[in-house]
Design an enzyme around this catalytic site. Structure first.
Site, mmCIF file in Angstrom:
data_model
loop_
_atom_site.group_PDB
_atom_site.id
_atom_site.type_symbol
_atom_site.label_atom_id
_atom_site.label_comp_id
_atom_site.label_asym_id
_atom_site.label_seq_id
_atom_site.Cartn_x
_atom_site.Cartn_y
_atom_site.Cartn_z
ATOM 1 N N ARG A 50 -22.145 -15.896 9.481
ATOM 2 C CA ARG A 50 -20.766 -15.926 8.983
ATOM 3 C C ARG A 50 -19.778 -15.915 10.142
ATOM 4 N NH1 ARG A 50 -18.900 -11.472 4.721
ATOM 5 N NH2 ARG A 50 -18.934 -10.146 6.567
ATOM 6 N N ARG A 99 2.955 -17.434 25.223
ATOM 7 C CA ARG A 99 3.091 -17.720 23.802
ATOM 8 C C ARG A 99 3.558 -19.144 23.516
ATOM 9 N NH1 ARG A 99 6.386 -17.920 19.456
ATOM 10 N NH2 ARG A 99 5.640 -16.949 17.533
ATOM 11 N N HIS A 101 2.431 -22.162 20.188
ATOM 12 C CA HIS A 101 1.533 -22.301 19.046
ATOM 13 C C HIS A 101 0.268 -23.084 19.392
ATOM 14 C CE1 HIS A 101 5.029 -20.752 17.059
ATOM 15 N NE2 HIS A 101 4.384 -20.663 15.912
ATOM 16 N N LYS A 146 -13.122 -15.158 7.975
ATOM 17 C CA LYS A 146 -12.902 -13.716 8.145
ATOM 18 C C LYS A 146 -11.948 -13.496 9.317
ATOM 19 C CE LYS A 146 -15.573 -9.437 7.673
ATOM 20 N NZ LYS A 146 -14.755 -8.893 6.604
ATOM 21 N N GLU A 178 -11.199 -11.628 -5.655
ATOM 22 C CA GLU A 178 -11.927 -10.572 -4.925
ATOM 23 C C GLU A 178 -10.950 -9.445 -4.619
ATOM 24 O OE1 GLU A 178 -13.144 -11.768 -0.978
ATOM 25 O OE2 GLU A 178 -11.231 -12.750 -0.570
HETATM 26 N N1 PDD Z 1 -14.433 -6.360 4.329
HETATM 27 N N2 PDD Z 1 -13.799 -9.801 0.664
HETATM 28 C C1 PDD Z 1 -12.972 -9.401 1.643
HETATM 29 C C2 PDD Z 1 -11.574 -9.898 1.653
HETATM 30 C C3 PDD Z 1 -13.445 -8.524 2.640
HETATM 31 O O1 PDD Z 1 -12.626 -8.144 3.634
HETATM 32 C C4 PDD Z 1 -14.779 -8.044 2.583
HETATM 33 C C5 PDD Z 1 -15.339 -7.120 3.617
HETATM 34 C C6 PDD Z 1 -15.593 -8.480 1.529
HETATM 35 C C7 PDD Z 1 -17.024 -8.042 1.384
HETATM 36 O O2 PDD Z 1 -17.837 -8.650 2.362
HETATM 37 P P1 PDD Z 1 -19.144 -7.941 2.933
HETATM 38 O O3 PDD Z 1 -20.035 -7.651 1.766
HETATM 39 O O4 PDD Z 1 -19.707 -8.936 3.853
HETATM 40 O O5 PDD Z 1 -18.701 -6.667 3.604
HETATM 41 C C8 PDD Z 1 -15.069 -9.367 0.599
HETATM 42 C C9 PDD Z 1 -14.824 -5.645 5.518
HETATM 43 C C10 PDD Z 1 -15.941 -4.705 5.341
HETATM 44 C C11 PDD Z 1 -13.584 -5.030 6.142
HETATM 45 O O6 PDD Z 1 -12.596 -5.739 6.263
HETATM 46 O O7 PDD Z 1 -13.603 -3.868 6.515
#
Ligand code: PDD
Length: 278
Positions: A50, A99, A101, A146, A178
């Site tokens: 990921r 800085r 973009h 992420k 979510e």
């Molecule tokens: N967060 N969705 C979001 C927006 C998240 O930030 C997370 C995890 C999850 C769950 O993903 P996983 O099962 O891989 O932890 C779903 C982490 C733990 C955090 O930001 O602390």
């Protein structure tokens, strides 16, 4: 606490991050959070994959991700966590440059930070269930990456905490996507349903593990949007994340889910998850 910073293992207080760092200026970076049970990384390969994907989406390719397994191991060692429950945090930004973009030139090294901290789970929440609130999903349309750009998540989560809830769960176009830091699943007539893997949710590792467990346990599972209007018909609901594992939802805003207790499918999945961890 000893942390990893740009190739060195040093005390956390000695880390110096430039005010020109693009993580600071633009939230131009990605992160991972990995659970450690008794000194062992859980589902590490899925986290590395990921992380590689998040980096690729930011066009930050070419990093050798093999190093992160070694870094995590050394951090656990250095901080005497090699037999403990812990979390590994890793953040990579596009580095420090004046800085503007546009991306800086190839010569600008990325900034890499990693730390291991002790983690104490809260079994009461997993046994009793938690309250969630629903909030409009005002985030951008690349929630699959992420990134450290988490302001909408932070604001929504604070609103949950202010209202005595454990999580805020987002609603986009009428469907539950979510939580601010967890995925969401519900059970309707014996079938587990969770939002499809898409640009609107993070591909959670816990979510993937739960879908695997459903296959093993012959629990029908469907990746399909759950509409807010159908939520009151759900028999069970759960939050899925690295830190909270499988946490039952007992209350949504002001109403109770089922009889307010963790349901049979949630409990079955929790037991199977425990077995997998053990
Ligand atoms: N967060 N969705 C979001 C927006 C998240 O930030 C997370 C995890 C999850 C769950 O993903 P996983 O099962 O891989 O932890 C779903 C982490 C733990 C955090 O930001 O602390």
């Amino acid at each position: 606490m000893i942390v990893y910073f740009n190739g060195q293992f040093i005390p956390k207080e000695n880390v110096g991050i430039s005010p020109d760092d693009r993580g600071f200026l633009f939230a131009d970076g990605v992160y991972e959070v990995i659970r450690v049970y008794h000194g062992q990384l859980f589902q590490a390969d899925r986290h590395w994959q990921r992380l590689a994907r998040s980096l690729g989406e930011l066009r930050m390719d070419g990093l050798d991700l093999e190093i992160f397994g070694q870094i995590a191991g050394r951090l656990l060692d250095e901080n005497h966590l090699d037999n403990s429950d812990a979390l590994i945090y890793i953040q990579i930004t596009r580095g420090a440059a004046p800085r503007q973009h546009a991306f800086p030139g190839q010569e600008t090294p990325v900034t890499i930070y990693a730390a291991a901290s002790p983690f104490t789970p809260s079994p009461e929440k997993m046994e009793r269930g938690v309250k969630i609130i629903l909030m409009p999903d005002i985030r951008w349309a690349r929630c699959d990456i992420k990134t450290v750009a988490l302001l909408p998540n932070v604001l929504a989560y604070q609103q949950a905490r202010d209202g005595g809830a454990e999580e805020a769960v987002f609603v986009r176009d009428g469907a539950i996507t979510e939580g601010t830091h967890s995925n969401f699943a519900a059970v309707f007539a014996g079938q587990l349903v969770t939002y499809p893997q898409s640009h609107y949710i993070l591909a959670g590792i816990t979510r993937a593990v739960v879908l695997d467990l459903c296959r093993e346990l012959n629990i029908p599972a469907n990746e399909f949007p759950i509409f807010e209007k159908d939520l009151p018909h759900a028999d069970e609901m759960m939050l899925l994340s690295t830190a909270s594992e499988i946490t039952p939802v007992a209350q949504v805003d002001h109403w109770q889910v089922g009889n307010g207790k963790p349901g049979p499918i949630t409990q079955k999945l929790q037991q199977a998850f425990r077995k997998l961890v053990d």
